[in-house]
Write a protein that holds these residues in place. Structure first.
Motif, short mmCIF file in Angstrom:
data_model
loop_
_atom_site.label_atom_id
_atom_site.label_comp_id
_atom_site.label_asym_id
_atom_site.label_seq_id
_atom_site.Cartn_x
_atom_site.Cartn_y
_atom_site.Cartn_z
N ALA A 67 0.68 -1.11 -0.06
CA ALA A 67 0.05 -0.11 -0.02
C ALA A 67 0.84 1.37 0.00
CB ALA A 67 -0.78 -0.11 1.07
N ILE A 68 2.09 1.30 0.89
CA ILE A 68 2.88 2.39 0.90
C ILE A 68 3.61 2.62 -0.56
CG2 ILE A 68 5.11 3.20 1.86
CD1 ILE A 68 4.41 1.66 4.19
N ALA A 76 0.81 9.07 2.54
CA ALA A 76 1.35 9.99 3.40
C ALA A 76 0.11 10.71 4.18
CB ALA A 76 2.07 10.90 2.58
N ALA A 77 -1.00 11.13 3.23
CA ALA A 77 -2.19 11.89 4.04
C ALA A 77 -2.78 10.88 5.26
CB ALA A 77 -3.23 11.95 3.03
N GLU A 78 -2.69 9.84 5.16
CA GLU A 78 -3.12 8.81 6.14
C GLU A 78 -2.16 8.95 7.43
OE1 GLU A 78 -6.28 7.55 7.14
OE2 GLU A 78 -6.68 8.79 5.37
N VAL A 79 -0.91 8.90 7.16
CA VAL A 79 0.06 8.86 8.28
C VAL A 79 0.06 10.38 8.74
CG1 VAL A 79 2.57 9.19 8.57
CG2 VAL A 79 1.49 7.33 7.19
N ALA A 80 -0.29 11.43 8.10
CA ALA A 80 -0.42 12.52 8.65
C ALA A 80 -1.77 12.76 9.68
CB ALA A 80 -0.54 13.92 7.48
N PHE A 86 -4.79 10.92 15.97
CA PHE A 86 -4.58 9.83 16.90
C PHE A 86 -3.40 10.05 17.54
CE2 PHE A 86 -7.31 8.25 13.56
CZ PHE A 86 -8.28 7.90 14.18
N ARG A 87 -2.55 11.34 17.47
CA ARG A 87 -1.27 11.35 17.88
C ARG A 87 -0.29 9.94 18.20
NH1 ARG A 87 -5.21 13.88 20.83
NH2 ARG A 87 -5.86 12.39 22.24
N GLY A 88 -0.13 9.60 16.87
CA GLY A 88 0.48 8.26 16.59
C GLY A 88 1.29 8.24 15.41
N ALA A 89 2.06 7.19 15.19
CA ALA A 89 2.42 6.90 14.03
C ALA A 89 1.81 5.44 13.46
CB ALA A 89 4.02 6.64 14.14
#
Length: 108
Positions: A67-68, A76-80, A86-89
């Motif tokens: 997916a990456i 990239a949008a979902e990681v942001a 969600f204050r996470g990675a």
């Protein structure tokens, strides 16, 4: 026997005891038991010294490599979003929005 099982995981009329028994019943269906634990926070699991992941039980699966590689803009949008909302990675420690852990952290 049923009596031996109930002696180890007794029913005392609480939601916690029902969910503890449900976890045991789902144990052999792996992901189902894990999802119930994430959803409810029960049973109260003990994290052993050998646990990796900074002694945090996994709360989500990271996005797969395919997916990456095939959808980098949306990834990239979902990681942001994971970082801001969600204050996470993109790792196993960031809770999913519907989990008991997310509710405790005030994530909506």
């Amino acid at each position: 026997t049923v009596e031996r099982f109930l002696a180890n995981i007794p029913y005392d009329g609480t939601l916690e005891s029902i969910l503890d028994q449900k976890y045991v019943a789902l144990f052999w269906t792996g992901f189902e038991a894990w999802h119930e634990y994430r959803r409810t926070g029960y049973p109260a699991l003990v994290i052993g010294e050998g646990t990796q992941n900074d002694h945090v039980l996994p709360t989500r699966m990271a996005y797969p490599t395919i997916a990456i590689k095939t959808n980098p803009d949306n990834y990239a949008a979902e990681v942001a979003r994971l970082q801001s909302v969600f204050r996470g990675a993109d790792d196993m420690k960031t809770p999913v929005w519907w989990s008991a852990e997310a509710v405790r952290k005030g994530i909506e």
